[in-house]
Structures are given as C-alpha cells and as structure tokens.
Design a protein around this motif. Structure first.
Motif, PDB file in Angstrom:
ATOM      1  N   TRP A  92     -55.765  -2.799  13.235  1.00  0.00           N
ATOM      2  CA  TRP A  92     -55.121  -1.500  13.424  1.00  0.00           C
ATOM      3  C   TRP A  92     -53.978  -1.291  12.435  1.00  0.00           C
ATOM      4  O   TRP A  92     -53.745  -0.171  11.978  1.00  0.00           O
ATOM      5  CB  TRP A  92     -54.593  -1.368  14.854  1.00  0.00           C
ATOM      6  CG  TRP A  92     -55.635  -1.527  15.910  1.00  0.00           C
ATOM      7  CD1 TRP A  92     -55.680  -2.502  16.879  1.00  0.00           C
ATOM      8  CD2 TRP A  92     -56.801  -0.717  16.133  1.00  0.00           C
ATOM      9  NE1 TRP A  92     -56.788  -2.337  17.674  1.00  0.00           N
ATOM     10  CE2 TRP A  92     -57.496  -1.248  17.243  1.00  0.00           C
ATOM     11  CE3 TRP A  92     -57.319   0.418  15.495  1.00  0.00           C
ATOM     12  CZ2 TRP A  92     -58.675  -0.683  17.720  1.00  0.00           C
ATOM     13  CZ3 TRP A  92     -58.497   0.974  15.977  1.00  0.00           C
ATOM     14  CH2 TRP A  92     -59.162   0.428  17.072  1.00  0.00           C
ATOM     15  N   ASN A  93     -53.272  -2.352  12.100  1.00  0.00           N
ATOM     16  CA  ASN A  93     -52.099  -2.196  11.232  1.00  0.00           C
ATOM     17  C   ASN A  93     -52.451  -2.104   9.750  1.00  0.00           C
ATOM     18  O   ASN A  93     -51.568  -1.993   8.908  1.00  0.00           O
ATOM     19  CB  ASN A  93     -51.090  -3.321  11.467  1.00  0.00           C
ATOM     20  CG  ASN A  93     -51.624  -4.692  11.102  1.00  0.00           C
ATOM     21  OD1 ASN A  93     -52.748  -4.831  10.597  1.00  0.00           O
ATOM     22  ND2 ASN A  93     -50.834  -5.720  11.369  1.00  0.00           N
ATOM     23  N   SER A  94     -53.739  -2.120   9.406  1.00  0.00           N
ATOM     24  CA  SER A  94     -54.106  -2.015   7.988  1.00  0.00           C
ATOM     25  C   SER A  94     -54.363  -0.571   7.568  1.00  0.00           C
ATOM     26  O   SER A  94     -54.569  -0.298   6.396  1.00  0.00           O
ATOM     27  CB  SER A  94     -55.341  -2.867   7.690  1.00  0.00           C
ATOM     28  OG  SER A  94     -56.477  -2.336   8.333  1.00  0.00           O
ATOM     29  N   GLY A  95     -54.329   0.368   8.517  1.00  0.00           N
ATOM     30  CA  GLY A  95     -54.546   1.775   8.183  1.00  0.00           C
ATOM     31  C   GLY A  95     -53.243   2.532   8.079  1.00  0.00           C
ATOM     32  O   GLY A  95     -52.175   2.050   8.487  1.00  0.00           O
ATOM     33  N   SER A  96     -53.333   3.742   7.539  1.00  0.00           N
ATOM     34  CA  SER A  96     -52.178   4.646   7.445  1.00  0.00           C
ATOM     35  C   SER A  96     -52.529   5.942   8.158  1.00  0.00           C
ATOM     36  O   SER A  96     -53.633   6.477   7.980  1.00  0.00           O
ATOM     37  CB  SER A  96     -51.857   4.957   5.983  1.00  0.00           C
ATOM     38  OG  SER A  96     -51.498   3.791   5.298  1.00  0.00           O
ATOM     39  N   TRP A  97     -51.601   6.462   8.938  1.00  0.00           N
ATOM     40  CA  TRP A  97     -51.823   7.711   9.677  1.00  0.00           C
ATOM     41  C   TRP A  97     -51.684   8.911   8.746  1.00  0.00           C
ATOM     42  O   TRP A  97     -50.740   8.985   7.957  1.00  0.00           O
ATOM     43  CB  TRP A  97     -50.801   7.857  10.798  1.00  0.00           C
ATOM     44  CG  TRP A  97     -50.944   6.895  11.921  1.00  0.00           C
ATOM     45  CD1 TRP A  97     -50.162   5.799  12.175  1.00  0.00           C
ATOM     46  CD2 TRP A  97     -51.922   6.932  12.973  1.00  0.00           C
ATOM     47  NE1 TRP A  97     -50.600   5.158  13.308  1.00  0.00           N
ATOM     48  CE2 TRP A  97     -51.686   5.833  13.816  1.00  0.00           C
ATOM     49  CE3 TRP A  97     -52.984   7.797  13.276  1.00  0.00           C
ATOM     50  CZ2 TRP A  97     -52.461   5.575  14.942  1.00  0.00           C
ATOM     51  CZ3 TRP A  97     -53.761   7.539  14.388  1.00  0.00           C
ATOM     52  CH2 TRP A  97     -53.504   6.441  15.212  1.00  0.00           C
ATOM     53  N   THR A  98     -52.599   9.879   8.890  1.00  0.00           N
ATOM     54  CA  THR A  98     -52.406  11.157   8.198  1.00  0.00           C
ATOM     55  C   THR A  98     -51.215  11.889   8.807  1.00  0.00           C
ATOM     56  O   THR A  98     -50.417  12.488   8.096  1.00  0.00           O
ATOM     57  CB  THR A  98     -53.661  12.043   8.300  1.00  0.00           C
ATOM     58  OG1 THR A  98     -54.011  12.213   9.684  1.00  0.00           O
ATOM     59  CG2 THR A  98     -54.828  11.444   7.536  1.00  0.00           C
ATOM     60  N   HIS A  99     -51.120  11.859  10.141  1.00  0.00           N
ATOM     61  CA  HIS A  99     -49.990  12.415  10.890  1.00  0.00           C
ATOM     62  C   HIS A  99     -49.776  11.496  12.089  1.00  0.00           C
ATOM     63  O   HIS A  99     -50.716  11.234  12.840  1.00  0.00           O
ATOM     64  CB  HIS A  99     -50.279  13.843  11.368  1.00  0.00           C
ATOM     65  CG  HIS A  99     -50.625  14.773  10.251  1.00  0.00           C
ATOM     66  ND1 HIS A  99     -51.916  14.990   9.841  1.00  0.00           N
ATOM     67  CD2 HIS A  99     -49.848  15.505   9.435  1.00  0.00           C
ATOM     68  CE1 HIS A  99     -51.920  15.828   8.829  1.00  0.00           C
ATOM     69  NE2 HIS A  99     -50.683  16.153   8.557  1.00  0.00           N
ATOM     70  N   ALA A 100     -48.561  11.023  12.258  1.00  0.00           N
ATOM     71  CA  ALA A 100     -48.290  10.043  13.314  1.00  0.00           C
ATOM     72  C   ALA A 100     -48.540  10.644  14.690  1.00  0.00           C
ATOM     73  O   ALA A 100     -48.162  11.790  14.959  1.00  0.00           O
ATOM     74  CB  ALA A 100     -46.847   9.558  13.217  1.00  0.00           C
ATOM     75  N   PRO A 101     -49.183   9.885  15.587  1.00  0.00           N
ATOM     76  CA  PRO A 101     -49.339  10.344  16.971  1.00  0.00           C
ATOM     77  C   PRO A 101     -48.021  10.229  17.729  1.00  0.00           C
ATOM     78  O   PRO A 101     -47.040   9.682  17.208  1.00  0.00           O
ATOM     79  CB  PRO A 101     -50.384   9.377  17.532  1.00  0.00           C
ATOM     80  CG  PRO A 101     -50.203   8.127  16.737  1.00  0.00           C
ATOM     81  CD  PRO A 101     -49.769   8.558  15.365  1.00  0.00           C
ATOM     82  N   ALA A 102     -48.010  10.742  18.955  1.00  0.00           N
ATOM     83  CA  ALA A 102     -46.810  10.606  19.793  1.00  0.00           C
ATOM     84  C   ALA A 102     -46.500   9.135  20.018  1.00  0.00           C
ATOM     85  O   ALA A 102     -45.342   8.722  20.021  1.00  0.00           O
ATOM     86  CB  ALA A 102     -47.013  11.329  21.120  1.00  0.00           C
ATOM     87  N   SER A 103     -47.555   8.325  20.206  1.00  0.00           N
ATOM     88  CA  SER A 103     -47.388   6.870  20.267  1.00  0.00           C
ATOM     89  C   SER A 103     -48.740   6.217  19.999  1.00  0.00           C
ATOM     90  O   SER A 103     -49.793   6.829  20.163  1.00  0.00           O
ATOM     91  CB  SER A 103     -46.839   6.421  21.625  1.00  0.00           C
ATOM     92  OG  SER A 103     -47.802   6.597  22.637  1.00  0.00           O
ATOM     93  N   ALA A 104     -48.679   4.964  19.582  1.00  0.00           N
ATOM     94  CA  ALA A 104     -49.880   4.137  19.373  1.00  0.00           C
ATOM     95  C   ALA A 104     -49.498   2.723  19.762  1.00  0.00           C
ATOM     96  O   ALA A 104     -48.694   2.077  19.081  1.00  0.00           O
ATOM     97  CB  ALA A 104     -50.347   4.202  17.929  1.00  0.00           C
ATOM     98  N   VAL A 105     -50.051   2.254  20.877  1.00  0.00           N
ATOM     99  CA  VAL A 105     -49.660   0.967  21.449  1.00  0.00           C
ATOM    100  C   VAL A 105     -50.883   0.073  21.530  1.00  0.00           C
ATOM    101  O   VAL A 105     -51.906   0.454  22.115  1.00  0.00           O
ATOM    102  CB  VAL A 105     -49.054   1.153  22.860  1.00  0.00           C
ATOM    103  CG1 VAL A 105     -48.690  -0.181  23.471  1.00  0.00           C
ATOM    104  CG2 VAL A 105     -47.850   2.084  22.813  1.00  0.00           C
ATOM    105  N   GLU A 106     -50.783  -1.124  20.945  1.00  0.00           N
ATOM    106  CA  GLU A 106     -51.888  -2.073  21.014  1.00  0.00           C
ATOM    107  C   GLU A 106     -51.821  -2.823  22.342  1.00  0.00           C
ATOM    108  O   GLU A 106     -50.766  -3.320  22.734  1.00  0.00           O
ATOM    109  CB  GLU A 106     -51.820  -3.052  19.843  1.00  0.00           C
ATOM    110  CG  GLU A 106     -53.099  -3.820  19.660  1.00  0.00           C
ATOM    111  CD  GLU A 106     -53.159  -4.566  18.336  1.00  0.00           C
ATOM    112  OE1 GLU A 106     -54.007  -5.464  18.229  1.00  0.00           O
ATOM    113  OE2 GLU A 106     -52.358  -4.268  17.419  1.00  0.00           O
ATOM    114  N   ARG A 107     -52.971  -2.867  23.041  1.00  0.00           N
ATOM    115  CA  ARG A 107     -53.026  -3.560  24.318  1.00  0.00           C
ATOM    116  C   ARG A 107     -54.393  -4.221  24.460  1.00  0.00           C
ATOM    117  O   ARG A 107     -55.411  -3.541  24.458  1.00  0.00           O
ATOM    118  CB  ARG A 107     -52.784  -2.586  25.463  1.00  0.00           C
ATOM    119  CG  ARG A 107     -52.705  -3.283  26.830  1.00  0.00           C
ATOM    120  CD  ARG A 107     -52.339  -2.310  27.930  1.00  0.00           C
ATOM    121  NE  ARG A 107     -51.035  -1.690  27.671  1.00  0.00           N
ATOM    122  CZ  ARG A 107     -50.707  -0.484  28.101  1.00  0.00           C
ATOM    123  NH1 ARG A 107     -51.560   0.239  28.789  1.00  0.00           N
ATOM    124  NH2 ARG A 107     -49.513   0.006  27.832  1.00  0.00           N
TER     125      ARG A 107
END
Length: 194
Positions: A8-23
């Motif tokens: 998941w951490n190897s990508g870049s967001w086009t527009h950041a979401p409100a949150s992104a939590v790895e679980r």
C-alpha cells in the motif's frame, strides 16, 4: 510473470482520502464527500477529486484490486483507476447506481463515457477487478473474488502512453463511505481476450 503484491505504501494518491488505515493487511479507505472522477459528458461538469492510489503501469502487465462492495448510497464506488493525465484515464469497478450495485467502466479521453451492467448479487461481497495492458489495448475483467472474472470492456490505449494504475474509491453524494481494499497485485497481462 508471477503475481506480485504491491505494498500500500508504494503508491501515490491522486487526491488524499479522508483517511487510509492499514488493518490486518487491508487498507480501509474513507472517502471525502463529493469525491469523483468525471469530465463534462451529459452532466456538464468536471470532477477531478477521486482517491486513486497509483503506481507505474507498464505495457505487458495487469493490475488487480480486491475490495468489499458494501455500498448503499448513490454513486458509492471502488475499483481500478488507470491514469495517463487529468483528461485521459479509465476507472472500472462497482458503482452503486439507481438502488443496486453496477459493474461498469468510465473511459475518458477529453470527455467521459460510461457503461453499466447490474450485479445485485455482488452486494456486500468481495470483488476482484483486473485491467491488463497489452499492445494497443486495455482489457477490463471483473468478478467475485475467487471466481472467474468476466470480460467487461476492451479499450484502445496507445502503446507509448506513460500510465499509472491502482485502486480507487469515490463517494460523490455523501460523507462516511469506508471501503476495505483487500489486495493490490501486479501480474502478466492477459494473453487472450477469450
């Protein structure tokens, strides 16, 4: 080419979401209210606020995304996003429209188009969307995770395009949409259409 998990951490967001939590290996993405990707056609507006997590997408490869399609509000959506530029992109996945989950794709080259087919049996289920890049085409397939994906669309795509692809989430009509993204993989492009 063996299937490779993309962290998941190897990508870049086009527009950041409100949150992104790895679980537990999944990425729980909370969309911003009003997020969407669309250009002009029929509606007359341009929306360029999707949450797409992208990595390079070279020719001869495919990108796969698995997510839970637990949608309840108009135009809740998730799937695979392929981006060349702000005016040239594709999104393919499941979108809640007119009271039911719909399997669809939006292809944009200056202006957007939209194709849909109802998949009510996918409601709340884990879905896989796969986009292959081979030669002068993108091939979109989708199905329930663990099953045989069906052909959704074949899209012309210039061999010379520098593209990026990965999972995306949008919530055009509301706040509070959380989409669990379960997997993001790269593998060889599909060898044939049929």
């Amino acid at each position: 080419m063996a299937s490779t998990t993309i962290p998941w951490n190897s990508g870049s967001w086009t527009h950041a979401p409100a949150s992104a939590v790895e679980r537990e290996g999944s990425l729980l993405v909370t969309a911003v209210a009003g997020s969407d990707a669309w250009r002009t056609t029929s509606y007359g507006f341009v929306n360029d606020s999707e949450h797409a997590l992208l990595a390079p997408f070279p020719d001869g490869t495919a990108v796969e995304v698995e997510f839970s399609a637990d949608f309840a509000e108009q135009f809740d959506q998730a799937g695979v996003f392929v981006r060349v530029s702000a005016t040239h992109w594709l999104k393919a996945g499941v979108e809640f429209s007119d009271g039911a989950p719909q399997l669809g794709a939006v292809v944009t080259d200056g202006m957007s188009d939209w194709s849909l087919a109802p998949v009510p049996e996918w409601a709340g289920r884990r879905v896989l969307v796969r986009v292959s890049r081979s030669g002068n085409a993108l091939t979109v397939r989708a199905g329930l995770a663990g099953g045989q994906p069906r052909l959704v669309r074949v899209v012309p795509f210039d061999v010379g395009h520098r593209a990026a692809a990965g999972p995306y989430v949008c919530a055009p009509t509301r706040a509070g949409l959380v989409v669990p993204l379960h997997a993001w993989r790269s593998t060889a492009a599909d060898e044939t259409l049929h």
